[in-house]
Design a protein around this motif. Structure first.
Motif, PDB file in Angstrom:
ATOM      1  N   LEU A  74      11.301 -12.666   6.582  1.00  0.00           N
ATOM      2  CA  LEU A  74      11.316 -12.632   8.025  1.00  0.00           C
ATOM      3  C   LEU A  74      11.137 -10.947   8.345  1.00  0.00           C
ATOM      4  O   LEU A  74      10.726 -10.469   9.283  1.00  0.00           O
ATOM      5  CB  LEU A  74      12.651 -12.973   8.808  1.00  0.00           C
ATOM      6  CG  LEU A  74      12.633 -14.390   8.734  1.00  0.00           C
ATOM      7  CD1 LEU A  74      13.862 -14.867   9.445  1.00  0.00           C
ATOM      8  CD2 LEU A  74      11.519 -14.966   9.903  1.00  0.00           C
ATOM      9  N   ILE A  75      11.345 -10.066   7.053  1.00  0.00           N
ATOM     10  CA  ILE A  75      11.585  -8.814   7.264  1.00  0.00           C
ATOM     11  C   ILE A  75       9.917  -8.154   6.933  1.00  0.00           C
ATOM     12  O   ILE A  75       9.662  -7.047   7.544  1.00  0.00           O
ATOM     13  CB  ILE A  75      12.683  -7.965   6.408  1.00  0.00           C
ATOM     14  CG1 ILE A  75      13.884  -7.917   7.344  1.00  0.00           C
ATOM     15  CG2 ILE A  75      12.483  -6.382   6.290  1.00  0.00           C
ATOM     16  CD1 ILE A  75      15.140  -7.571   6.852  1.00  0.00           C
ATOM     17  N   LEU A  76       9.348  -8.614   6.075  1.00  0.00           N
ATOM     18  CA  LEU A  76       8.204  -8.206   5.404  1.00  0.00           C
ATOM     19  C   LEU A  76       7.167  -8.054   6.630  1.00  0.00           C
ATOM     20  O   LEU A  76       6.528  -7.149   6.604  1.00  0.00           O
ATOM     21  CB  LEU A  76       7.730  -9.007   4.454  1.00  0.00           C
ATOM     22  CG  LEU A  76       8.417  -8.817   2.929  1.00  0.00           C
ATOM     23  CD1 LEU A  76       7.760  -9.557   1.978  1.00  0.00           C
ATOM     24  CD2 LEU A  76       8.191  -7.163   2.461  1.00  0.00           C
ATOM     25  N   PRO A  77       7.214  -8.928   7.565  1.00  0.00           N
ATOM     26  CA  PRO A  77       6.172  -8.919   8.858  1.00  0.00           C
ATOM     27  C   PRO A  77       6.392  -7.650   9.674  1.00  0.00           C
ATOM     28  O   PRO A  77       5.362  -7.218  10.225  1.00  0.00           O
ATOM     29  CB  PRO A  77       6.259 -10.377   9.505  1.00  0.00           C
ATOM     30  CG  PRO A  77       6.705 -11.119   8.538  1.00  0.00           C
ATOM     31  CD  PRO A  77       7.646 -10.502   7.427  1.00  0.00           C
ATOM     32  N   LEU A  78       7.901  -7.254   9.664  1.00  0.00           N
ATOM     33  CA  LEU A  78       8.098  -6.287  10.630  1.00  0.00           C
ATOM     34  C   LEU A  78       7.347  -4.902  10.007  1.00  0.00           C
ATOM     35  O   LEU A  78       6.798  -3.875  10.854  1.00  0.00           O
ATOM     36  CB  LEU A  78       9.527  -5.820  10.302  1.00  0.00           C
ATOM     37  CG  LEU A  78      10.350  -6.705  11.286  1.00  0.00           C
ATOM     38  CD1 LEU A  78      11.962  -6.553  11.317  1.00  0.00           C
ATOM     39  CD2 LEU A  78       9.945  -6.702  12.857  1.00  0.00           C
ATOM     40  N   ALA A  79       6.967  -4.718   8.896  1.00  0.00           N
ATOM     41  CA  ALA A  79       6.275  -3.499   8.192  1.00  0.00           C
ATOM     42  C   ALA A  79       4.923  -3.557   8.482  1.00  0.00           C
ATOM     43  O   ALA A  79       4.203  -2.605   8.711  1.00  0.00           O
ATOM     44  CB  ALA A  79       6.541  -3.438   6.576  1.00  0.00           C
ATOM     45  N   TYR A  80       4.325  -4.663   8.614  1.00  0.00           N
ATOM     46  CA  TYR A  80       2.841  -5.060   8.842  1.00  0.00           C
ATOM     47  C   TYR A  80       2.779  -4.697  10.174  1.00  0.00           C
ATOM     48  O   TYR A  80       1.631  -3.989  10.637  1.00  0.00           O
ATOM     49  CB  TYR A  80       2.521  -6.584   8.463  1.00  0.00           C
ATOM     50  CG  TYR A  80       1.064  -6.691   8.720  1.00  0.00           C
ATOM     51  CD1 TYR A  80       0.040  -5.974   7.758  1.00  0.00           C
ATOM     52  CD2 TYR A  80       0.408  -7.377   9.689  1.00  0.00           C
ATOM     53  CE1 TYR A  80      -1.107  -6.226   8.031  1.00  0.00           C
ATOM     54  CE2 TYR A  80      -0.718  -7.790   9.815  1.00  0.00           C
ATOM     55  CZ  TYR A  80      -1.565  -7.195   8.954  1.00  0.00           C
ATOM     56  OH  TYR A  80      -2.868  -7.297   9.207  1.00  0.00           O
ATOM     57  N   ILE A  81       3.524  -5.140  11.264  1.00  0.00           N
ATOM     58  CA  ILE A  81       3.306  -4.923  12.595  1.00  0.00           C
ATOM     59  C   ILE A  81       3.763  -3.672  13.315  1.00  0.00           C
ATOM     60  O   ILE A  81       3.804  -3.736  14.562  1.00  0.00           O
ATOM     61  CB  ILE A  81       3.876  -5.930  13.425  1.00  0.00           C
ATOM     62  CG1 ILE A  81       5.192  -6.232  13.392  1.00  0.00           C
ATOM     63  CG2 ILE A  81       3.140  -7.220  13.215  1.00  0.00           C
ATOM     64  CD1 ILE A  81       6.019  -6.961  14.460  1.00  0.00           C
ATOM     65  N   LEU A  82       4.243  -2.681  12.398  1.00  0.00           N
ATOM     66  CA  LEU A  82       4.822  -1.329  13.080  1.00  0.00           C
ATOM     67  C   LEU A  82       3.649  -0.805  13.814  1.00  0.00           C
ATOM     68  O   LEU A  82       4.127  -0.133  14.841  1.00  0.00           O
ATOM     69  CB  LEU A  82       5.171  -0.438  11.722  1.00  0.00           C
ATOM     70  CG  LEU A  82       5.593   0.877  11.970  1.00  0.00           C
ATOM     71  CD1 LEU A  82       6.788   0.764  12.867  1.00  0.00           C
ATOM     72  CD2 LEU A  82       6.042   1.632  10.669  1.00  0.00           C
ATOM     73  N   HIS A  83       2.453  -0.650  13.391  1.00  0.00           N
ATOM     74  CA  HIS A  83       1.272   0.200  14.023  1.00  0.00           C
ATOM     75  C   HIS A  83       0.776  -0.580  15.307  1.00  0.00           C
ATOM     76  O   HIS A  83       0.028   0.089  16.161  1.00  0.00           O
ATOM     77  CB  HIS A  83       0.403   0.586  13.165  1.00  0.00           C
ATOM     78  CG  HIS A  83      -0.579  -0.502  12.630  1.00  0.00           C
ATOM     79  ND1 HIS A  83       0.044  -1.444  11.472  1.00  0.00           N
ATOM     80  CD2 HIS A  83      -1.553  -1.169  12.852  1.00  0.00           C
ATOM     81  CE1 HIS A  83      -0.952  -2.333  11.233  1.00  0.00           C
ATOM     82  NE2 HIS A  83      -2.140  -2.193  12.343  1.00  0.00           N
ATOM     83  N   LEU A  84       1.462  -1.838  15.094  1.00  0.00           N
ATOM     84  CA  LEU A  84       0.814  -2.809  16.523  1.00  0.00           C
ATOM     85  C   LEU A  84       1.772  -3.000  17.594  1.00  0.00           C
ATOM     86  O   LEU A  84       1.402  -3.236  18.882  1.00  0.00           O
ATOM     87  CB  LEU A  84       0.339  -4.188  15.855  1.00  0.00           C
ATOM     88  CG  LEU A  84      -0.683  -4.456  14.841  1.00  0.00           C
ATOM     89  CD1 LEU A  84      -0.737  -5.824  14.423  1.00  0.00           C
ATOM     90  CD2 LEU A  84      -2.124  -3.792  15.265  1.00  0.00           C
ATOM     91  N   SER A  85       2.941  -2.595  17.351  1.00  0.00           N
ATOM     92  CA  SER A  85       3.830  -2.796  18.440  1.00  0.00           C
ATOM     93  C   SER A  85       4.605  -1.403  18.920  1.00  0.00           C
ATOM     94  O   SER A  85       4.373  -0.312  18.297  1.00  0.00           O
ATOM     95  CB  SER A  85       5.099  -3.789  18.216  1.00  0.00           C
ATOM     96  OG  SER A  85       5.713  -2.874  17.052  1.00  0.00           O
TER      97      SER A  85
END
Length: 118
Positions: A74-85
């Motif tokens: 659940l935490i790994l996608p947080l790093a991926y969407i950092l630049h999108l949100s």
């Protein structure tokens, strides 16, 4: 044509049966040892009585491991969407999620669930 097809099918059948027979002969264990033949699960003897008390500590450690294993997914996608949100909403979501998990870990630790030995 039909004769050739039947010969090919027969040869394929004979070769596959020969390979299965050779594999089953070679795969037999020569030494039968009770400890090596029994599967290891959860630290108890699977061939013994099923009414032996189960270690609750082992179960709790396994559940905590599963919780933190799911937490990583659940935490790994947080790093991926950092630049999108939005950075503020991203920081609030990530921090609150980690805080809930760390609070649960502290609660388990304070209750003594993480202590393996008495």
């Amino acid at each position: 044509m039909i004769l050739l097809l039947s010969i090919i099918i027969t040869i394929t059948l004979v070769v596959s049966c020969a390979v299965m027979i050779i594999a089953s002969i070679l795969s037999k264990k020569t030494i039968t040892d009770r400890e090596k033949n029994s599967p290891y699960e959860c630290g108890f003897d699977p061939k013994g009585s099923a009414r032996i008390p189960f270690s609750l500590r082992f179960f709790l450690i396994a559940v905590i491991f599963l919780i933190f294993d799911v937490e990583i997914t659940l935490i790994l996608p947080l790093a991926y969407i950092l630049h999108l949100s939005n950075i503020f909403s991203w920081l609030i979501a990530g921090t609150s999620f980690l805080f809930i998990l760390l609070f649960g870990l502290y609660y388990e630790w304070s209750k003594g669930a993480l202590e393996w030995v008495d």
